[in-house]
Structures are given as structure tokens and as C-alpha cells.
Design an enzyme around this catalytic site. Structure first.
Site, PDB file in Angstrom:
ATOM      1  CG  ASP A   1      -2.207  -0.752   0.941  1.00 23.01           C
ATOM      2  OD1 ASP A   1      -2.697  -0.364  -0.127  1.00 23.01           O
ATOM      3  OD2 ASP A   1      -2.911  -1.299   2.040  1.00 23.01           O
TER       4      ASP A   1
HETATM    5  C1  BGC Z   1       0.454   1.340   6.355  1.00 26.53           C
HETATM    6  C2  BGC Z   1       0.034   0.285   5.478  1.00 26.53           C
HETATM    7  C3  BGC Z   1      -1.203   0.065   5.244  1.00 26.53           C
HETATM    8  C4  BGC Z   1      -1.818   1.272   4.737  1.00 26.53           C
HETATM    9  C5  BGC Z   1      -3.428   1.397   4.374  1.00 26.53           C
HETATM   10  C6  BGC Z   1      -0.188   2.694   5.685  1.00 26.53           C
HETATM   11  O1  BGC Z   1       0.168   3.658   6.465  1.00 26.53           O
HETATM   12  O2  BGC Z   1       1.769   1.518   6.198  1.00 26.53           O
HETATM   13  O3  BGC Z   1       0.482  -1.079   5.936  1.00 26.53           O
HETATM   14  O4  BGC Z   1      -1.662  -1.049   4.500  1.00 26.53           O
HETATM   15  O5  BGC Z   1      -1.542   2.293   5.419  1.00 26.53           O
HETATM   16  O6  BGC Z   1      -4.123   1.754   5.567  1.00 26.53           O
HETATM   17  C1  NOJ Z   2      -1.545  -3.740   5.458  1.00 29.06           C
HETATM   18  C2  NOJ Z   2      -2.593  -3.799   4.521  1.00 29.06           C
HETATM   19  O1  NOJ Z   2      -3.747  -4.112   5.494  1.00 29.06           O
HETATM   20  C3  NOJ Z   2      -2.392  -4.614   3.412  1.00 29.06           C
HETATM   21  O2  NOJ Z   2      -3.725  -4.791   2.570  1.00 29.06           O
HETATM   22  C4  NOJ Z   2      -1.343  -4.152   2.830  1.00 29.06           C
HETATM   23  O3  NOJ Z   2      -1.234  -5.360   1.585  1.00 29.06           O
HETATM   24  C5  NOJ Z   2      -0.212  -4.432   3.528  1.00 29.06           C
HETATM   25  N1  NOJ Z   2      -0.261  -3.360   4.719  1.00 29.06           N
HETATM   26  C6  NOJ Z   2       1.364  -3.857   2.980  1.00 29.06           C
HETATM   27  O4  NOJ Z   2       1.228  -2.717   2.657  1.00 29.06           O
END
Ligand code: BGC
Ligand code: NOJ
Length: 814
Positions: free
Chosen positions: A487
Site C-alpha cells: 500500500d
Molecule cells: C500502512 C500500510 C497500510 C496502509 C493502508 C499505511 O500507512 O503502512 O501497512 O496498508 O496504510 O491503511
Molecule cells: C496492510 C494492509 O492491510 C494490506 O492490505 C497491505 O497489503 C499491507 N499493509 C502492505 O502494505
């Protein structure tokens, strides 16, 4: 250092010191009524949706983090001393404190001045309520005149609004008290037709429902005026902060024990039958009172608890293993499976790291959660798949999240995460492999929940696949969109304004940046889709999918291979990301893991080389970091990944979710030692002795462990709600132990450490119990199978004739 120990026999983790490094929590409820409970009884409850139906209040970013909860105070009415048996909130000195986190229940108890008090908290199956069974025992030589007070704080339902909109909320709180039951009914007078109740089994000496009356001015939960004075005020909340507190007196003879039950529940009434009498504003309690009466009967709580225990016996009994490694056994047999239930229920919504007011259920997250859950309650997995698919858009893209209560896609975040659609194919394929229920594919499912747009689920899968083909970039690789699995790799974002969401800000037209990860995912999902099509008798379509898969593999080999490892992406300038050409972020784990597990370039030995690079460049004693070298500054063209300080989260943290991809990759190249070694590095149980470093719960996976660039290398964060749960369960059971579900039956193909003499497993699959015994006779992974005493060719155990109850499989590895 340990803060407790595993009790495998009772399937509990026993915490013996209340001040754990962080709150160590458990979940109550596994269907619709849920609660979070910490080792000091902190936490909150909600019905279905942690944001929209919050029952009790939680204050964000508090210190300690679990403050506010299901509190009990015991008061010695002779001396005036009072304490909390769960240590919080009074923090009075206790003897023999323990917290037993079990499967769907938590028991917290202690002794103080010869008085023992323990509370068992749980949610009975099929009910929307929680039971607190408080048992108080007098170990003194003399009579003890005790008072017990309960205490909770109600949330005014919408947890987001509850913690921000005080100008309104301080005026709307309403309760009713009838027959010793406290009913919380804020907004019931208008559009809500739900309320909560808090009941007690004993005759009340008093009660309180107004927080200020209970606590007294300038006092907190550690020293409520009511408890200190031993006198409830019988306060009725009008606005401000409604709470629930009962006061019961229990004189105990020496050696005597007594139980006091509390029930906290949620109830809805049909709109037309909200009030009784109908023209009043009084809650109609006709359906509620019988429930309360039923569960306050002393034997009923025990019966309900026994039922819960049997339920978990059954669920865990579906897959049990006996390997030479205690940590593998413990995680597979108990905790990892249990965590998979929590991630299935919560997705990433409510924990002490996920606020419950932010995200709903994630599309990619919930699809992946199925990998660890589908064998437990396939019916619920089926329903989830249909809900998810109904949020798919006509383009084949998907809402990134949806709200569990409304089941509607979340417009705030929208779509455009170009990996999302493929996870639906993988979720569906996991379901089909487990159940053999092909009728799923014929279910009519709408797009974006629009009536009239219903198409068979199979067509949704096709659109998922096409979504990528419609969005290929300059190298023929999939365009990344807002982000892929990572993400934080926001290659079209270019955000320079503080506070902008990296996930939703898009400043580029998105026609250049490509993801090698989505390419690997496309290969894996495409192969499954081809097999599914074949099974439906669509041979031409199936070959068409396979042709696209082969083409993508070629593209990855040509444009996604960097010489020693798989590239990660191309940015908006068409420059490589995750390449030896980069100064930072030269190598990423995601493509090494995923392309290896998908078998990309297997014939040319690419996975083996990529995995060798992982070992050399990414593996640490605490797990495999996400990339190296960590980004040392913010890169506008890369997005959130470079916003994190080095070693945390996606910027070179050990993002546990993708470690199992590497484990599976290692099994695909036959390296059981490496696979199990990686498995053990992040196995929470194996990390228990370093609880001071790890800090999170030793019984569940955390999303992240700080990487080697972080000053706190080895420290875990974001426990419980993470794709790590499902993927590790999948990796260890299906690939390392190799008891693998497939469309045609169960495959047995272990890739275990060389020094394991073998292992045993029992696995219930499509109604049949498979007793599997694996014996090593040589150092390799070549497997020979005997099924019910007769040798068979290959590694697929054929489905037995209908009515068969058990099948015995003997596997020899050489
Ligand atoms: C986090 C991710 C997460 C994304 C969406 C980011 O701040 O680092 O792990 O998936 O937010 O909520
Ligand atoms: C947490 C999110 O819930 C997931 O969808 C994502 O793949 C990982 N972070 C990596 O960014």
C-alpha cells in the site's frame, strides 16, 4: 524474559505479570458480538461493526493503551480497602495475579488480603451478549464483608462521532434502569432501534449510570468516589457520559465462595415495536428479558461456556499436527488457527493498532484471510466471498474496502489498487479446493451492489483477470494504479502536501508505473482461473488464460528480472524500482517471494537465484526485511514507503505477511530447511523467550517486526490483524507439511527439514478424516504414498467413495 507461559493442554496463554510490555489482548466472540480484552481487563465491545455499533467506550492513544474496560472492584467493607482483581484500574498490589487468554474467553484473577477473585469473560455462541462470571472466595479465617462493583462506560454507538462530537453528545445520553438492569438507550428515542443492557445476577445494593456521580469530581477510574465510600449514588444519566455500575454486597464465611454474574448485551427491536407502551419512549423489553433471565441462571453460564469449548475443539480438530517442533505444533494446532478466526472476523478493523473507526473490511485482506479460515467454517467463507464480489466494479476493479454493517464499498478510499481483483480469484480458488462446492461459481452476484447487474460469480473472476490485461504498461507489465499489495509503493502519487493520504492522492495519469508484483500475482491467479475454467468445461477459455499467463511470464523474464533477483516495479519515469541500479531499495521481498511461489521462471532456475539473494541481502535473525537498503529520505516518486524511518513498516521493516511467500518459494525449490528456518524466525511462540525485545503477544503474529535498520530491531508492532496469520498457516500446513488442498482432492507433498524423522497430521477434508503419517527414509522430498495400505502413483490422494469416514495415508520421503 517471559511474562507468562503456554498451557497447551488447556489451550491458553497464561500471563503471570500484569504489566506486560504492551497490552496483551484476546478477542471475545466469533460471530456478531465482539470484544477486545487485555490482560488487565481493558478493551471494548461492539456489535458487528466496530465503528457504527460500538457498545463500550475506548479512548484513543491513551496511556496505558488498554485503559477503559470491563472493570470489577472488590471492597472490604470492614476496612474500606478496595482493589481491582485485574490490577487495572486501581493498580493495588496483588498476589497470584494471572490472566488466561483462551479460545474465545479470558479469565483474570488474583488474591488480595486473603480474598481471591477471578472473572471469566466470554461471549456465548449464537448470542449477542458477553458474560462475566465473577467468583469471589474468602481464604481468611474470619467472615469477610465484601462489596463488588462493576464498571463500564457506554459508547454512544458511532465510535467516531462519540470521540469527537461532544457539543451534541454531552446532551443526548439516556438510560433506563428496571429490575436491576441498566439499559443504555442513547438515540433510541429517534432513529436507532437498538440498545444495550447490563445486568447482574444478584440483588443490587445500588447502581450508577452517570459517570461523574460514580467517579466524583477530579477522580478517575483508579479511585471512584462510589467505590471508595462503598455507597452507590443510584444516579441516572441525563446527557454527559452514561456508565453502568452495579453494587452488590457479599458477606463470605471463611472458605466460602460465591459467584456473581454480569451480562452485557446488545439488542434490536423491530421498528414498530420499539416502545412499550407503544406511545411511550420506554424500551420494549419483551424479547430482552427472557434472554437476561436465561443467562443469569447460574448453570446456564457454565453450559454456554462448555458449548464454546466444544465448538473450538471441533474447529481446531479439523487440522492437528504432531511434528518434532513444539512451536510448529502449538501455532498450527492452537494459536495460528485461532488468529485466523480473528482476522476473518475483523479483517483489519479493530485491535489496539486498528482503531475500528478507520478501515472496514479490506478487499485484498479479506480474500487472503480465507486461506487460513476456509477449512474452519466454509459456509461463512462462502458468504464473505459473495459479499466481497458484490463490491467489485463493472470494470473488474474493486472497492478497496467495505463497511461490514452495510456491506457497501467505501467511497472514501474508492478503488484503483490494481492488485485487488486477483485476490478474489485466489479466495474463490481456496474455497473450491477446500470444499469442492462448484455451485459457488453460479451464484448471481451484482457489481457495485447495483440491482440488475447480477452475473454468475465466475464472470466476476473473468473480469478480475481482464482488469489487468486492460491495464498493461510500456513493458507489458501490469500498471500499478494507486498501489499493489504494498500500500505504500505509491508510484502515481507524488504528494508534497502534509496530511494528504498516500493511498488516495494520485497526481499522475498512471500510464507508466508498472508492478512486477502484480505480474507475479497475475500468473498465480491466472493459472487457477485456467484450471477453474477447465473444470467448467471451458477448454478454449482455459487455454486463452494460460496463453496470457505464459506471455506474462515471458514479460517478467524479459523486463522483470534484474540479473540476481526479480525487479519490484517501474516508476512513473519508467525507471527501475528494486534493482541493482538503485542506490536504495535495490531488492524487495515481495517479488522474490511471490514470483517464486507462483513458479515464475522455475525451469530457468530464477526462483532459486532470487531466494539466494533474499538469504544474502534480506534475511535477519528476526525475519526477512521488506527491502534493502532502506530508504534514507523521502522520495516524492515512491510515496509512503519512503515516509517511514528506516527499518519500520514497509520501509525495510520485517513485514511478516510476506515472509511466508518466501517460505513457500523455498518449498517450491525443495529447500525445507530454509522454509522452516524462516518460519521459526517469526514464529511468535519461538520468540517467547525474547518477549522483552519482541514486546507483542507471544501467541499471535504481529504485522511488523522492526528491521535491522531500526534502533529497535526485533520489536513487533500491530499484533493480531494481519495477513501474516492466514499466510503462515497456509505456508506451514499446505507447503512445508505439504498437506495441500486441491480441486481433485488432498495432495501430500511435504518439504520438511532434513533432520525431521517425519510427522503426523490429521486433517478433515470434505467430511473425511485423513490420518497422515510421514516418514523420512532419505534426505530428499520425493514422496511415495500408501493410501489405506495400497501404494498409489503421484501425490494426490483420490477422493474416497461416498460415506467413507477415515482414510489413512502413509507417506515416505526419500
Ligand atoms: C500502512 C500500510 C497500510 C496502509 C493502508 C499505511 O500507512 O503502512 O501497512 O496498508 O496504510 O491503511
Ligand atoms: C496492510 C494492509 O492491510 C494490506 O492490505 C497491505 O497489503 C499491507 N499493509 C502492505 O502494505
Amino acid at each position: 524474559m517471559n511474562y507468562g507461559h503456554f498451557d497447551d493442554h488447556n489451550r491458553e496463554y497464561v500471563i503471570t505479570q500484569p504489566d506486560t510490555p504492551l497490552p496483551w489482548i484476546n478477542y471475545l466472540g466469533c460471530q456478531a458480538y465482539f470484544g477486545i480484552i487485555s490482560n488487565t481487563a481493558g478493551g471494548y465491545s461492539f456489535y458487528r461493526d466496530a465503528r457504527l455499533r460500538r457498545i463500550t467506550r475506548y479512548r484513543y492513544n491513551n496511556a496505558p493503551g488498554d485503559f477503559g474496560g470491563r472493570y470489577i472492584y472488590v471492597r472490604d467493607d470492614d476496612s474500606g480497602e478496595f482493589w481491582s482483581p485485574s490490577w487495572q484500574p486501581t493498580q493495588a498490589k496483588l498476589e497470584d495475579y494471572f490472566c488466561r487468554h483462551g479460545l474465545g474467553y479470558t479469565i483474570i484473577g488474583s488474591r488480595s488480603n486473603g480474598i481471591e477473585a477471578r472473572t471469566r469473560y466470554f461471549v456465548p455462541l449464537d448470542e449477542n451478549l458477553e458474560i462475566w462470571q465473577v467468583t469471589v472466595t474468602n481464604h481468611r479465617q474470619r467472615v469477610a464483608n465484601l462489596s463488588v462493583f462493576s464498571a463500564i462506560e457506554f459508547c454512544l454507538w458511532d465510535a467516531q462521532d462519540d470521540s469527537t462530537n461532544f457539543q451534541r453528545n454531552f446532551s443526548i445520553g439516556e438510560v433506563e434502569i428496571e429490575g436491576g438492569v441498566i439499559y443504555h438507550k442513547t438515540e433510541y428515542r429517534e432513529r436507532r432501534n437498538h440498545f444495550s443492557f447490563f445486568a447482574c445476577s444478584e440483588e443490587l445494593t445500588g447502581f450508577d449510570t452517570q459517570r461523574e456521580a460514580f467517579l466524583g469530581p477530579y477522580r478517575g477510574w483508579g479511585n471512584p468516589a462510589v467505590v471508595e465510600s462503598g455507597k452507590s449514588r443510584n444516579s441516572e444519566a441525563h446527557g454527559w457520559a452514561p456508565v453502568g455500575s452495579h453494587h452488590v454486597r457479599i458477606p463470605l464465611n471463611p472458605g466460602e465462595s460465591r459467584q456473581v454474574l454480569f451480562l452485557l448485551g446488545y439488542q434490536e427491536n423491530p421498528r414498530q415495536e420499539k416502545f412499550d407502551p407503544p406511545d411511550s419512549l420506554i424500551i420494549n423489553k419483551k424479547t430482552t428479558k427472557p434472554i437476561i433471565a436465561r443467562y443469569l441462571a447460574p448453570a446456564m453460564a457454565d453450559t454456554a461456556f462448555e458449548r464454546l469449548r466444544l465448538y473450538w475443539d471441533e474447529l481446531l480438530g479439523l487440522c492437528q499436527v504432531e511434528t518434532p517442533d513444539v512451536h510448529t505444533n502449538r501455532m498450527v494446532n492452537i494459536w495460528n488457527a485461532y488468529q485466523c478466526m480473528a482476522t476473518f472476523n475483523m479483517s483489519r478493523s479493530a485491535s489496539f493498532y486498528e482503531s475500528g473507526i478507520g478501515r472496514g473490511l479490506g478487499f485484498r485482506d479479506s480474500n487472503q484471510d480465507l486461506l487460513g479460515f476456509v477449512h474452519m467454517v466454509p459456509g461463512r467463507a462462502r458468504e464473505r466471498i459473495l459479499d466481497l464480489a458484490a463490491t467489485q466494479l463493472p470494470t473488474g476493479g474493486a472497492y478497496h474496502q467495505y463497511q461490514p454493517l452495510t456491506k457497501r464499498g467505501n467511497n472514501d478510499i474508492g478503488s484503483g489498487f490494481n492488485d485487488d481483483p486477483h485476490w478474489l480469484i485466489l479466495g474463490v480458488s481456496a474455497y473450491l479446493k477446500e470444499t469442492g462446492d462448484w455451485t459457488l461459481l453460479d451464484e448471481l452476484v451484482p457489481y457495485d451492489n447495483a440491482p440488475g447487474s447480477e452475473k454468475p460469480l465466475y464472470e466476476h473472476l473473468e473480469r478480475s483477470f481482464r482488469y489487468t490485461l486492460d491495464r498493461l504498461g510500456p513493458h507489458g507489465l501490469p500498471l500499478i494504479g494507486r498501489a499493489d499489495w504494498n500500500d505504500c509503493l505509491n508510484l502515481n502519487c507524488f504528494s508534497d502536501t502534509p496530511g494528504q493520504s498516500f493511498q488516495t492522492t494520485t497526481n499522475k495519469d498512471g500510464k507508466v508505473a508498472e508492478s512486477v508484483f502484480i505480474a507475479g500475482l497475475f500468473v498465480l491467479a491466472g493459472r487457477e482461473l485456467a484450471r477453474i475454467a477447465c473444470h467448467r468445461g471451458l477448454a478454449a477459455e482455459s487455454s486463452c488464460y494460460l496463453a496470457e499467463v505464459l506471455k506474462m511470464e515471458t514479460t517478467i523474464r524479459e523486463h522483470g528480472w534484474d540479473g540476481e533477483w526479480f525487479l519490484r516495479a517501474y516508476d512513473d519515469f519508467g525507471r527501475k524500482v528494486g534493482s541493482k541500479e538503485n542506490a536504495e531499495g535495490k531488492i524487495f521481498i515481495e517479488t522474490q517471494g511471490f514470483c517464486s511461489l507462483a513458479g515464475v521462471g522455475l525451469k530457468d532456475g530464477l526462483p532459486a537465484r532470487a531466494l539466494e539473494s533474499v538469504r544474502r541481502l534480506l534475511a535477519t535473525e528476526h525475519g526477512i526485511v521488506l527491502q534493502q537498503p532502506a530508504y534514507s529520505k523521502y522520495y516524492l516518486e515512491l510515496g509512503e514507503i519512503s515516509s517511514y524511518p528506516p527499518g519500520y513498516k514497509e520501509n525495510a521493516g520485517i513485514f511478516c505477511h510476506n515472509n511466508p511467500w518466501v517460505m513457500i518459494g523455498e518449498t517450491r525449490v525443495g529447500n525445507g530447511d530454509a522454509a522452516h528456518d524462516y518460519y521459526s524466525r517469526i514464529n511468535p511462540s519461538a520468540r517467547e523467550p525474547i518477549s522483552d525485545i519482541h514486546r507483542c503477544e507471544p501467541y499471535v503474529y504481529a504485522q511488523m517486526i522492526a528491521g535491522r535498520d531500526a534502533p529497535t530491531h526485533g520489536e513487533a508492532k500491530n499484533s493480531w490483524l494481519t495477513g501474516t496469520a492466514a499466510w503462515n498457516y497456509h505456508a506451514v500446513t499446505q507447503w512445508i507439511l505439504g498437506v495441500r488442498t486441491d480441486y481433485e482432492g488432498l495432495r501430500i507433498e511435504p518439504v520438511i527439514p532434513k533432520n525431521w524423522p517425519g510427522f503426523r497430521a490429521s486433517r478433515k477434508f470434505r467430511g473425511v478424516c485423513y490420518h497422515i503419517e510421514v516418514q523420512r527414509t532419505g534426505p530428499g522430498n520425493v514422496v511415495s504414498l500408501e493410501v489405506d495400505g495400497a501404494p498409489i502413483q503421484g501425490n494426490l490422494v483420490p477422493l474416497p467413495p461416498a460415506g467413507t469416514k477415515t482414510v489413512t495415508v502413509k507417506a515416505t520421503l526419500r
